[in-house]
Design an enzyme around this catalytic site. Structure first.
Site, PDB file in Angstrom:
ATOM      1  N   ASP A   7     142.530 156.160 120.971  1.00  0.00           N
ATOM      2  CA  ASP A   7     142.058 156.384 122.389  1.00  0.00           C
ATOM      3  C   ASP A   7     143.161 156.936 123.053  1.00  0.00           C
ATOM      4  O   ASP A   7     144.429 156.491 122.850  1.00  0.00           O
ATOM      5  CB  ASP A   7     141.136 155.421 122.675  1.00  0.00           C
ATOM      6  CG  ASP A   7     140.808 155.542 124.204  1.00  0.00           C
ATOM      7  OD1 ASP A   7     140.295 156.626 124.430  1.00  0.00           O
ATOM      8  OD2 ASP A   7     141.003 154.625 125.055  1.00  0.00           O
ATOM      9  N   SER A   8     143.055 157.305 124.361  1.00  0.00           N
ATOM     10  CA  SER A   8     143.937 157.556 125.250  1.00  0.00           C
ATOM     11  C   SER A   8     144.833 156.125 125.678  1.00  0.00           C
ATOM     12  O   SER A   8     145.723 156.054 126.246  1.00  0.00           O
ATOM     13  CB  SER A   8     143.642 158.292 126.521  1.00  0.00           C
ATOM     14  OG  SER A   8     142.423 157.551 127.120  1.00  0.00           O
ATOM     15  N   CYS A  71     138.079 158.322 122.056  1.00  0.00           N
ATOM     16  CA  CYS A  71     138.088 158.950 123.412  1.00  0.00           C
ATOM     17  C   CYS A  71     137.161 160.170 123.734  1.00  0.00           C
ATOM     18  O   CYS A  71     137.204 161.148 122.801  1.00  0.00           O
ATOM     19  CB  CYS A  71     139.504 159.375 123.517  1.00  0.00           C
ATOM     20  SG  CYS A  71     139.730 160.098 125.190  1.00  0.00           S
ATOM     21  N   GLU A 151     140.235 149.420 134.544  1.00  0.00           N
ATOM     22  CA  GLU A 151     141.488 149.011 134.228  1.00  0.00           C
ATOM     23  C   GLU A 151     141.861 147.823 135.373  1.00  0.00           C
ATOM     24  O   GLU A 151     142.759 147.029 134.843  1.00  0.00           O
ATOM     25  CB  GLU A 151     142.244 150.127 134.187  1.00  0.00           C
ATOM     26  CG  GLU A 151     141.860 151.355 133.201  1.00  0.00           C
ATOM     27  CD  GLU A 151     143.079 151.705 132.337  1.00  0.00           C
ATOM     28  OE1 GLU A 151     144.226 151.599 132.735  1.00  0.00           O
ATOM     29  OE2 GLU A 151     142.611 152.141 131.097  1.00  0.00           O
ATOM     30  N   CYS A 183     132.246 158.255 128.388  1.00  0.00           N
ATOM     31  CA  CYS A 183     133.736 157.716 128.617  1.00  0.00           C
ATOM     32  C   CYS A 183     134.031 156.252 128.082  1.00  0.00           C
ATOM     33  O   CYS A 183     133.002 155.529 128.478  1.00  0.00           O
ATOM     34  CB  CYS A 183     134.041 157.721 130.082  1.00  0.00           C
ATOM     35  SG  CYS A 183     135.793 157.059 130.562  1.00  0.00           S
ATOM     36  N   HIS A 185     135.394 153.895 128.945  1.00  0.00           N
ATOM     37  CA  HIS A 185     135.448 152.818 129.989  1.00  0.00           C
ATOM     38  C   HIS A 185     134.094 152.136 130.392  1.00  0.00           C
ATOM     39  O   HIS A 185     133.854 151.124 130.944  1.00  0.00           O
ATOM     40  CB  HIS A 185     136.335 152.976 131.006  1.00  0.00           C
ATOM     41  CG  HIS A 185     137.788 152.851 130.731  1.00  0.00           C
ATOM     42  ND1 HIS A 185     138.281 153.910 129.881  1.00  0.00           N
ATOM     43  CD2 HIS A 185     139.030 152.209 131.138  1.00  0.00           C
ATOM     44  CE1 HIS A 185     139.723 153.622 129.777  1.00  0.00           C
ATOM     45  NE2 HIS A 185     140.108 152.641 130.581  1.00  0.00           N
TER      46      HIS A 185
HETATM   47  N1  DGL Z   1     139.622 157.520 127.023  1.00  0.00           N
HETATM   48  C1  DGL Z   1     139.045 158.381 128.125  1.00  0.00           C
HETATM   49  C2  DGL Z   1     137.579 158.850 127.953  1.00  0.00           C
HETATM   50  O1  DGL Z   1     136.929 158.311 127.279  1.00  0.00           O
HETATM   51  C3  DGL Z   1     139.141 157.714 129.487  1.00  0.00           C
HETATM   52  C4  DGL Z   1     140.545 157.459 130.042  1.00  0.00           C
HETATM   53  C5  DGL Z   1     141.365 158.888 130.152  1.00  0.00           C
HETATM   54  O2  DGL Z   1     141.291 159.421 131.008  1.00  0.00           O
HETATM   55  O3  DGL Z   1     142.344 158.652 129.208  1.00  0.00           O
HETATM   56  O4  DGL Z   1     137.299 160.059 128.402  1.00  0.00           O
END
Ligand code: DGL
Length: 261
Positions: A7-8, A71, A151, A183, A185
């Site tokens: 993931d990011s 992600c 976050e 997403c 989060h």
């Molecule tokens: N992990 C990203 C997503 O699910 C969210 C956070 C980001 O913008 O990197 O799209």
């Protein structure tokens, strides 16, 4: 059997957690690209490059048998590239989420929320329309402020409630009965969203992906390893990680080591 999840940043731990609980015997390795998060406002080329580097890190270091792209942004922009260029199976979160939403909706009105990149890519809308046999109405909305709020730990907070309403009222007013949390989060905000809109069915890709992994076939082993890596130190990663999956140690890797060709 071993699974690599990337993931990011920290949000993909929602996906790591649900796979980890379901398939306890599997070895699991996670990398969060905390040095380069967020991906949600980056270009397709950049997200593909980063996704390739993270997948290669998991494959070359741990010889994983399956890559899970936790992600949503990377799943929207890079999944075709990864599927076409890696020699092992790759699963993203978009198709499982879309499949689950189609099975749940009663009125064929589905909402999708995600980062700017995920919404711009139309990944969910395209796959929803491709998979559905009935004509679907899809209502999409980018909700970029929700990632920093999560976050910051503003999970059940009046500021987050105001922002959620600001984003969602317009698509809820269209009569959607099912909302895809597109997403990583957003599953953390499920109780808050449910409190504001109790009528909505919420689709959490971290749950929907389990069926897809089951199809690949998982063998029974002893309790598997759990290792978490990041590309930079991040206190918000640590706080959310502890909240989501408890006290699994985090190892920092050198970003240069994965960006070299
Ligand atoms: N992990 C990203 C997503 O699910 C969210 C956070 C980001 O913008 O990197 O799209």
């Amino acid at each position: 059997m071993s699974i690599g999840v990337f993931d990011s940043g920290v949000g993909g731990l929602t996906v790591f957690k649900s796979i980890s609980e379901k398939f306890q015997q599997v070895d699991m390795y996670y990398i969060g690209d905390t040095a380069r998060v967020p991906y949600g406002n980056k270009s397709m080329d950049t997200v593909i490059k980063y996704s390739k580097e993270l997948a290669n890190f998991l494959i070359s270091n741990f010889h994983v048998d399956l890559i899970v792209v936790a992600c949503n942004t990377a799943s929207s922009y890079a999944i075709d590239y990864l599927k076409n260029n890696l020699t092992i199976p790759v699963i993203g979160v978009v198709e499982p989420g879309a499949t689950s939403a189609i099975s749940i909706t009663k009125n064929n009105k589905i909402g999708v929320i995600g980062t700017q990149a995920t919404i711009k890519s139309n990944s969910y809308a395209n796959i929803l329309r491709a998979l559905s046999k009935n004509g679907l109405n899809v209502y999409q909305k980018a909700c970029p402020l929700l990632v920093p709020l999560v976050e910051e730990g503003k999970i059940d907070h009046k500021v987050t409630e105001i922002i959620v309403k600001e984003y969602l009222d317009e698509i809820v007013d269209e009569g959607v009965d099912t909302l895809i949390l597109g997403c990583t989060h957003y599953p953390v905000l499920k109780p808050l969203i449910k409190k504001i809109y109790p009528q909505l069915n919420l689709v959490d890709s971290s749950e929907a992906i389990i069926n897809y992994i089951e199809k690949i076939g998982i063998n029974k082993f002893e309790k598997g390893i759990r290792n978490i890596y990041v590309t930079d130190e991040s206190s918000s990663f640590e706080i959310l990680k502890n909240m989501l999956i408890g006290d699994i140690p985090t190892f920092k890797i050198d970003l240069d080591s994965i960006t070299k060709d």
